[in-house]
Structures are given as structure tokens and as C-alpha cells.
Design an enzyme around this catalytic site. Structure first.
Site, mmCIF file in Angstrom:
data_model
loop_
_atom_site.group_PDB
_atom_site.id
_atom_site.type_symbol
_atom_site.label_atom_id
_atom_site.label_comp_id
_atom_site.label_asym_id
_atom_site.label_seq_id
_atom_site.Cartn_x
_atom_site.Cartn_y
_atom_site.Cartn_z
ATOM 1 C CB SER A 135 2.803 -9.359 -6.096
ATOM 2 O OG SER A 135 3.606 -8.514 -5.317
ATOM 3 C CD GLN A 137 3.334 -5.892 -2.178
ATOM 4 O OE1 GLN A 137 3.853 -5.031 -1.501
ATOM 5 N NE2 GLN A 137 3.740 -6.180 -3.409
ATOM 6 C CG HIS A 139 5.085 -4.895 3.252
ATOM 7 N ND1 HIS A 139 5.909 -5.315 2.242
ATOM 8 C CD2 HIS A 139 4.169 -4.081 2.675
ATOM 9 C CE1 HIS A 139 5.509 -4.770 1.104
ATOM 10 N NE2 HIS A 139 4.462 -4.018 1.344
ATOM 11 C CE LYS A 162 8.775 -2.002 0.907
ATOM 12 N NZ LYS A 162 8.284 -2.660 -0.289
ATOM 13 C CG HIS A 303 -0.817 -4.121 0.397
ATOM 14 N ND1 HIS A 303 -0.227 -4.642 1.516
ATOM 15 C CD2 HIS A 303 0.204 -3.626 -0.342
ATOM 16 C CE1 HIS A 303 1.083 -4.452 1.467
ATOM 17 N NE2 HIS A 303 1.374 -3.850 0.341
ATOM 18 N NE ARG A 322 6.896 -9.145 -4.634
ATOM 19 C CZ ARG A 322 8.109 -8.942 -4.157
ATOM 20 N NH1 ARG A 322 8.804 -9.948 -3.649
ATOM 21 N NH2 ARG A 322 8.637 -7.728 -4.169
ATOM 22 C CE LYS A 328 9.595 -8.167 -8.282
ATOM 23 N NZ LYS A 328 9.516 -6.977 -7.466
HETATM 24 ZN ZN LIG Z 1 3.347 -3.337 -0.266
#
Ligand SMILES: [Zn+2]
Length: 448
Positions: A135, A137, A139, A162, A303, A322, A328
Site C-alpha cells: 500500500s 503508506q 508511518h 515505525k 512510500h 494507508r 486494508k
Molecule cells: Zn512502510
């Protein structure tokens, strides 16, 4: 012969056929160097069967492993995460998993790591084999992670950040960070379907911002990206179908469409038909990493991994926001709000060469949670020393064969391609190389 009996390939429990030899070892509950058997995750986006580097590493390290050719082998987890806690391949150790062992042997983390990360291994080390795109996404940073976790723990399962780093094992393709504005503006001209979704106002604003300060650029970029991501699904599907048709017709007529990444667009559309994420290729840098090249995904950098095999290291967290190319949960408002709208072409993360060890490259990202080392030792070297650091480490052998020994290990441990070794803090390990293979290893640790 004695060495062969005492040691065993990782992947084979030490009680299989060598119980007598294993029991010769004195009982040392704090034995800080041992091989691991790691958990495979069969996510749908992984490469199938022996096409997957994850599966190939598994098959090489464990002769008993049977690879199913119709099953995806997406990730190998090398760490103590509760959803994939590595098994300890040493029957002299009473704990069965790395997580259990660390809980009982906290000093193996290293004194600073133990205190800073509350007695837990701060990183998760992985191998990824990507067949279809992951995906779009980003963090969250720690502050946002705490907020999201409080508001929606079902989607944001912990309060940690993360940061991630991917180092290519094979040629590896991914999207990372916003492109320079000039490139996005060019796509706005060349891809009218893309411009339609963004709208004339936002597109004009972005073009105007080209010669302004970074604040105006960021705000114009955010406006464009948000317009795209918040487009009505029906309109997205219409425009994407138009673009796919146009590219397909041009390609069929023998025209090259690579100036608008025609092939990649068709590929993503095939994987995720009608998905808004297909248009993200016109906003984000497309990176093609060669083996050993890396990208670092700090907080708030958009990314997506597209294809290839890599080793990945990350802080222990599951928090991902995401916005496309995924079945998801997606959270477009949070993603559009949180991103770093900083255009940059420069997205390769370069390692530094160690001054002490000519075979060692160090990928040291600007976060405390982890560092990755790459050791590439020519087969002409017979013995190589893995230096002691004040941190627990996990070492993966990607190529070559060695026998590992340390002052605290009674019986040398043979490791081959796919073998994974845990090394406690401040332990050095001597490796005897099996000629003539060159050795390639990756090591994750935490250098505070
Ligand atoms: Zn990632």
C-alpha cells in the site's frame, strides 16, 4: 567430525539426532549466542514459492522445509515480535523463543538498550519478497502514534513510531517521498486524467509555487495531493480507465509511453484495478535499488514497495497509515494531514564504510531504534570476526557458509545461506569461512 556432530544447521532443532552431543554442553542459561528459526508470513502480496527469496533462504537453511509453489512467501521475521517470535535452535536453553529468552536475560540487550527500550528488543529485522505492490503508506512519528492509538486502537495497535529501512537483495522497486515539483508539474501536463482529478485551481497553484519558499510549496503540494486522494471513487475509476485505455492503445501502436511510466501504471492497475493509488506514481519518486542500495522511511514520508527482495529493519511497531493500493483499512484524512510535503529527488540512503573493518558497511539512520550492517567478505579470507557491540544483534547469512564460535559457545555453530544467529551484547563471534564461497551477511543492532 566432532564439529559436525555438535553443531547443526539452523532450522534443525538440536535434539534431532544429536541429543547426546548437545547434552555434552554445560548448562548455561545465559548462553548469549545461538541460532534461530524464524517465522514466515504468507501475505498475499509475496512472491510465490521458490521465486521468493524468503522461501529460498528458508529452504537453504532448513533441509526439512518444504516449499509450496502455490503459496506466497512474503516476509521472514527475525526478532521477538509477539506475532512472529523466533524459535531458539538450542536445546540447552530452557526458553523456546527469543522473546522468552530476552525476558529472562535482559543484560543481553546491552545496558543502554535495556534501559531505553524497557527491556525489549527495539527492532524487528525482516526479509521481504514483494510480487505485487504494497500500500501507499506512511508511518506516524511518536507524538501522532500516541494520538492515533488513543483514538483508534483497532487500527493503530501501539503508541510507537515505525521508522523503516529497506536494503535491496535483488533489484528492488519502490516509491519514496515527493518528487521535485517540476516533475509533478510535467505530469500534470502530460497526464490530463491526473490533472482532472487534482483540478485546475490546485494544479495552477502548484505551478506558481515553483519559485516560492518551501512553505508555499508544501501547502500547494498538500492541496494537490489531498485533492487527488479525496477524489470520488466513481471519478477515479473513470479517469483511470481513460488513462489505461490511452496507454494501452499507444503501446499497441508501438509508441513508447515511458515518459509517463506507462508500463508501471498498467501493472499497478492490473494489481489494483480502479485504485487511486495508481496515480501516486506521478507524485512520488520511483526508486530502483540495486543490491546493497537502501532507502530510509522516516516518519511521515509517503512510500510503497512495488517489487523485489530486500532486508528491512524497523522499530517495533505496527502503526501504518494507508491510503491506496490495499484492501486494508485506509485513512486518507490522517495521511493527507500528516505527510512531509518536502519535494526531493535525493532518496537513496547511503551507508558508511567502517574504518576498522574493510568488509563492513554501516546503514545508520537518524533514529535510535536500529542500525543495519552489511558484511561482504571475499572467500579468500578464512576467518572473520563479528565485532562486539553494546547491543543485542541478529545476523542473517545471505550467501556463503561459516562456522561460528565465541568464548561462550562450547560447540561451534555451522551457518549457511538463510542461517540466522542471535548475538548477545558485548559478545564477539569468530567465523570460519568455508572456501571458496564469498560471504554476505546482514546484522541488525541498536547503537545508542
Ligand atoms: Zn512502510
Amino acid at each position: 567430525m566432532a564439529v559436525q556432530q555438535g553443531g547443526l544447521s539452523p532450522g534443525v532443532p538440536r535434539n534431532v539426532g544429536v541429543g547426546r552431543v548437545a547434552s555434552r554442553r554445560p548448562f548455561r542459561p545465559d548462553m548469549p549466542v545461538f541460532p534461530l528459526s524464524c517465522v514466515v508470513q504468507h501475505y498475499a502480496w509475496g512472491k510465490m514459492g521458490s521465486n521468493s527469496e524468503v522461501a529460498r533462504l528458508l529452504a537453504s537453511s532448513d533441509p526439512q522445509a518444504r516449499i509450496s509453489e502455490d503459496k506466497p512467501y512474503a516476509e521472514l521475521w527475525m526478532g521477538s515480535h509477539p506475532r512472529g517470535d523466533a524459535k531458539i535452535l538450542d536445546n540447552c536453553i530452557s526458553q523456546k523463543t527469543l522473546g522468552q529468552w530476552i525476558a529472562k536475560n535482559q543484560d543481553c540487550l546491552g545496558s543502554k538498550v535495556k534501559d531505553t527500550f524497557n527491556g525489549k528488543l527495539p527492532f524487528l529485522f525482516k526479509v521481504l519478497s514483494v510480487e505485487t505492490a504494497l500500500s501507499i503508506q506512511a508511518h506516524p512519528n511518536k507524538e501522532l502514534a500516541e494520538k492515533l492509538h488513543l483514538q483508534a486502537p483497532q487500527h493503530y495497535p501501539d503508541a510507537n513510531h515505525k521508522p523503516e529501512m529497506a536494503i535491496a537483495l535483488t533489484s528492488f522497486q519502490g516509491l519514496c517521498g515527493f518528487r521535485p515539483i517540476e516533475e509533478i508539474v510535467t505530469f500534470l501536463t502530460k497526464v490530463p486524467e491526473f490533472r482532472f482529478l487534482i483540478g485546475d485551481n490546485a494544479a495552477t497553484q502548484l505551478k506558481k509555487s515553483m519559485n516560492s519558499d518551501s512553505q508555499s510549496v508544501a501547502s500547494a503540494l498538500q492541496s494537490c495531493f489531498s485533492h487527488l486522494m479525496k477524489s470520488e471513487k466513481k471519478v477515479v475509476v473513470e479517469q483511470l480507465n481513460l488513462l489505461v485505455k490511452r496507454i494501452s492503445q499507444q503501446v499497441a501502436a508501438g509508441n513508447n509511453m515511458e515518459d509517463i511510466y506507462g508500463e508501471l501504471l498498467l501493472q499497478l492497475h492490473q494489481q489494483y484495478p480502479g485504485d487511486i493509488g495508481c496515480f501516486a506514481i506521478y507524485f512520488l519518486n520511483l526508486l530502483a535499488l540495486k543490491p546493497g542500495e537502501a532507502m530510509f522511511l522516516e516518519a511521515n514520508v509517503p512510500h510503497a514497495y512495488l517489487k523485489g527482495d530486500c532486508v528491512e529493519c524497523m522499530a517495533c511497531s505496527d502503526n501504518t497509515v494507508r491510503a491506496g493500493l490495499t484492501p486494508k483499512f485506509i485513512d486518507v484524512p490522517t495521511l493527507c494531514e500528516m505527510l512531509s510535503y518536502i519535494p526531493s529527488k535525493d532518496r537513496l540512503f547511503l551507508p558508511t564504510r567502517s574504518l576498522e573493518d574493510p568488509y563492513l558497511s554501516i546503514y545508520d539512520p537518524p533514529v535510535p531504534d536500529f542500525t543495519v550492517m552489511r558484511m561482504e567478505v571475499p572467500g579468500s579470507i578464512t576467518e572473520y570476526k563479528v565485532l562486539a557491540v553494546d547491543s543485542a544483534s541478529i545476523v542473517l547469512v545471505v550467501q556463503g557458509r561459516v562456522t561460528a564460535s565465541s568464548p561462550t559457545v562450547q560447540t561451534p555453530i555451522p551457518l549457511q545461506r538463510g542461517g540466522v544467529l542471535f548475538i548477545g551484547a558485548n559478545e564477539s563471534v569468530s567465523l570460519k569461512l568455508a572456501a571458496p564461497d564469498d560471504l554476505l551477511m546482514f546484522r541488525a543492532c541498536c547503537l545508542l
